[in-house]
Design a protein around this motif. Structure first.
Motif, mmCIF file in Angstrom:
data_model
loop_
_atom_site.group_PDB
_atom_site.id
_atom_site.type_symbol
_atom_site.label_atom_id
_atom_site.label_comp_id
_atom_site.label_asym_id
_atom_site.label_seq_id
_atom_site.Cartn_x
_atom_site.Cartn_y
_atom_site.Cartn_z
ATOM 1 N N GLY A 168 -58.307 -13.587 20.628
ATOM 2 C CA GLY A 168 -58.994 -14.874 20.503
ATOM 3 C C GLY A 168 -58.815 -15.630 19.211
ATOM 4 N N ALA A 169 -58.023 -15.122 18.252
ATOM 5 C CA ALA A 169 -57.832 -15.844 16.991
ATOM 6 C C ALA A 169 -57.248 -17.224 17.260
ATOM 7 C CB ALA A 169 -56.904 -15.051 16.068
ATOM 8 N N THR A 170 -57.708 -18.207 16.474
ATOM 9 C CA THR A 170 -57.265 -19.581 16.686
ATOM 10 C C THR A 170 -56.934 -20.218 15.341
ATOM 11 O OG1 THR A 170 -57.830 -21.641 17.829
ATOM 12 C CG2 THR A 170 -59.566 -20.594 16.531
ATOM 13 N N GLY A 171 -56.413 -21.443 15.396
ATOM 14 C CA GLY A 171 -56.027 -22.136 14.172
ATOM 15 C C GLY A 171 -54.887 -21.451 13.450
ATOM 16 N N LEU A 172 -54.020 -20.773 14.183
ATOM 17 C CA LEU A 172 -52.954 -19.971 13.585
ATOM 18 C C LEU A 172 -51.817 -20.840 13.054
ATOM 19 C CD1 LEU A 172 -52.838 -17.255 16.385
ATOM 20 C CD2 LEU A 172 -53.899 -17.025 14.123
ATOM 21 N N GLU A 173 -51.222 -20.407 11.954
ATOM 22 C CA GLU A 173 -50.038 -21.058 11.396
ATOM 23 C C GLU A 173 -48.852 -20.125 11.599
ATOM 24 O OE1 GLU A 173 -50.667 -22.345 7.403
ATOM 25 O OE2 GLU A 173 -52.449 -23.532 7.910
ATOM 26 N N VAL A 174 -47.927 -20.532 12.447
ATOM 27 C CA VAL A 174 -46.847 -19.659 12.902
ATOM 28 C C VAL A 174 -45.527 -20.057 12.266
ATOM 29 C CG1 VAL A 174 -45.481 -18.993 14.915
ATOM 30 C CG2 VAL A 174 -47.966 -19.106 15.091
ATOM 31 N N VAL A 175 -44.796 -19.058 11.799
ATOM 32 C CA VAL A 175 -43.427 -19.249 11.334
ATOM 33 C C VAL A 175 -42.527 -18.460 12.270
ATOM 34 C CG1 VAL A 175 -41.798 -18.984 9.432
ATOM 35 C CG2 VAL A 175 -44.219 -19.451 8.949
ATOM 36 N N SER A 176 -41.684 -19.163 13.006
ATOM 37 C CA SER A 176 -40.808 -18.513 13.977
ATOM 38 C C SER A 176 -39.657 -19.456 14.288
ATOM 39 C CB SER A 176 -41.573 -18.183 15.264
ATOM 40 O OG SER A 176 -40.782 -17.433 16.157
ATOM 41 N N ASN A 177 -38.516 -18.904 14.668
ATOM 42 C CA ASN A 177 -37.378 -19.768 14.983
ATOM 43 C C ASN A 177 -37.746 -20.826 16.011
ATOM 44 O OD1 ASN A 177 -34.427 -20.461 15.070
ATOM 45 N ND2 ASN A 177 -34.723 -19.824 17.186
ATOM 46 N N ASN A 178 -38.475 -20.420 17.029
ATOM 47 C CA ASN A 178 -38.941 -21.361 18.052
ATOM 48 C C ASN A 178 -40.289 -20.872 18.547
ATOM 49 O OD1 ASN A 178 -37.077 -19.245 19.309
ATOM 50 N ND2 ASN A 178 -38.212 -20.000 21.078
ATOM 51 N N CYS A 179 -40.867 -21.582 19.495
ATOM 52 C CA CYS A 179 -42.228 -21.248 19.930
ATOM 53 C C CYS A 179 -42.261 -20.762 21.375
ATOM 54 C CB CYS A 179 -43.140 -22.462 19.748
ATOM 55 S SG CYS A 179 -44.860 -22.026 19.386
ATOM 56 N N GLY A 180 -41.273 -19.952 21.723
ATOM 57 C CA GLY A 180 -41.245 -19.419 23.078
ATOM 58 C C GLY A 180 -40.955 -20.492 24.107
ATOM 59 N N VAL A 181 -41.349 -20.248 25.330
ATOM 60 C CA VAL A 181 -41.221 -21.227 26.408
ATOM 61 C C VAL A 181 -42.592 -21.389 27.048
ATOM 62 C CG1 VAL A 181 -38.810 -20.601 26.815
ATOM 63 C CG2 VAL A 181 -40.607 -19.485 28.131
ATOM 64 N N ASP A 182 -42.708 -22.352 27.923
ATOM 65 C CA ASP A 182 -43.982 -22.561 28.600
ATOM 66 C C ASP A 182 -44.399 -21.289 29.333
ATOM 67 O OD1 ASP A 182 -44.472 -25.460 28.091
ATOM 68 O OD2 ASP A 182 -42.528 -25.637 29.082
ATOM 69 N N GLY A 183 -45.518 -20.712 28.911
ATOM 70 C CA GLY A 183 -46.075 -19.553 29.587
ATOM 71 C C GLY A 183 -45.502 -18.218 29.178
#
Length: 251
Positions: A43-58
């Motif tokens: 349930g953590a929210t407000g996350l700051e993500v560093v990643s090459n991309n953000c996956g795909v839908d779903g």
């Protein structure tokens, strides 16, 4: 020295709201899918993500994104995720786009304790001059733009100063790992995983095969256990549950 946790839920239980995360993977290759699912359930929210991309839908980080859990993304590519584009253009999501090689080096530098470095990538563009839209307003105007960066000439060529990246946590997936946290990645699924693991202050790895200390030859270890704080052993079903973004077959 035994860094194995009972399950993924335990391994991510203390990730708080607003935490920064370096996440391995390239598209859907080598993504820490089990840890991402556990973080979604946590349930953590407000996350700051560093990643090459953000996956795909779903799938992958797209699960957290669609749930509204991600506030900011630092990455290189957004083309396979319609929800990512929608949130960015509507002002719901802050996005720092970074040249892919620069992103890799910012993570590597963070893991190596190097605070910043000069690179020719981006010189003469908005990457250096500033003005890239980081966040839009709902009416489409730019709310937050990237700042100008320092440049400097070396041997007659201009370079731009880039700052390294360190995050509160790292989530990665490895092919094999031992109880001391030493990790081995399999072929192209290594991608951003070793870089993310070293950049996170607390690195959490899901491993397809857990072995005992001493079974991994030192020369085959990609990430030494000194960089890894927690391990989760995947079940055979979890290890085999791998997806691809696009399937191309002969007619």
């Amino acid at each position: 020295m035994d860094k194995v946790r009972a399950n993924a839920a335990e391994a991510v239980a203390d990730i708080p709201d607003g935490a920064s995360l370096a996440v391995g993977g390239f598209g859907l290759s080598g993504i820490p899918d089990v840890l991402i699912q556990a973080l979604h359930a946590q349930g953590a929210t407000g996350l700051e993500v560093v990643s090459n991309n953000c996956g795909v839908d779903g799938r992958g980080l797209g699960v957290l994104l669609s749930a509204g859990r991600i506030a900011r993304v630092t990455g290189s590519y957004v083309g396979e995720n319609k929800e990512f584009a929608r949130q960015y253009l509507s002002g719901e999501l802050e996005v720092e786009l970074v040249p892919q090689g620069t992103l890799a080096e910012r993570l590597r530098a963070g893991g190596a304790g190097i605070p910043a470095f000069y690179t020719p990538a981006g010189v003469g563009t908005q990457v250096a001059h500033g003005g890239l839209p980081w966040r839009y307003t709902p009416d489409g105007t730019v709310a937050v733009a990237s700042p100008a960066k320092e440049t400097r000439d070396f041997d007659g060529r201009t370079y731009v100063l880039e700052h390294s990246i360190n995050t509160d946590f790292a989530l990665v997936r490895a092919w094999r790992g031992d109880r001391h946290g030493n990790l081995v990645f399999h072929k192209a699924s290594a991608n951003f995983n070793p870089l993310a693991a070293t950049a996170g202050r607390v690195a959490v790895a899901e491993v397809e095969e857990l072995v005992e200390p001493g079974e991994l030859r030192p020369q085959e270890v990609h990430v030494p256990g000194i960089f890894v704080q927690r391990l989760v052993e995947l079940t055979a079903t979890q290890a085999a549950d791998k997806h691809i973004e696009k399937r191309t077959v002969r007619s």
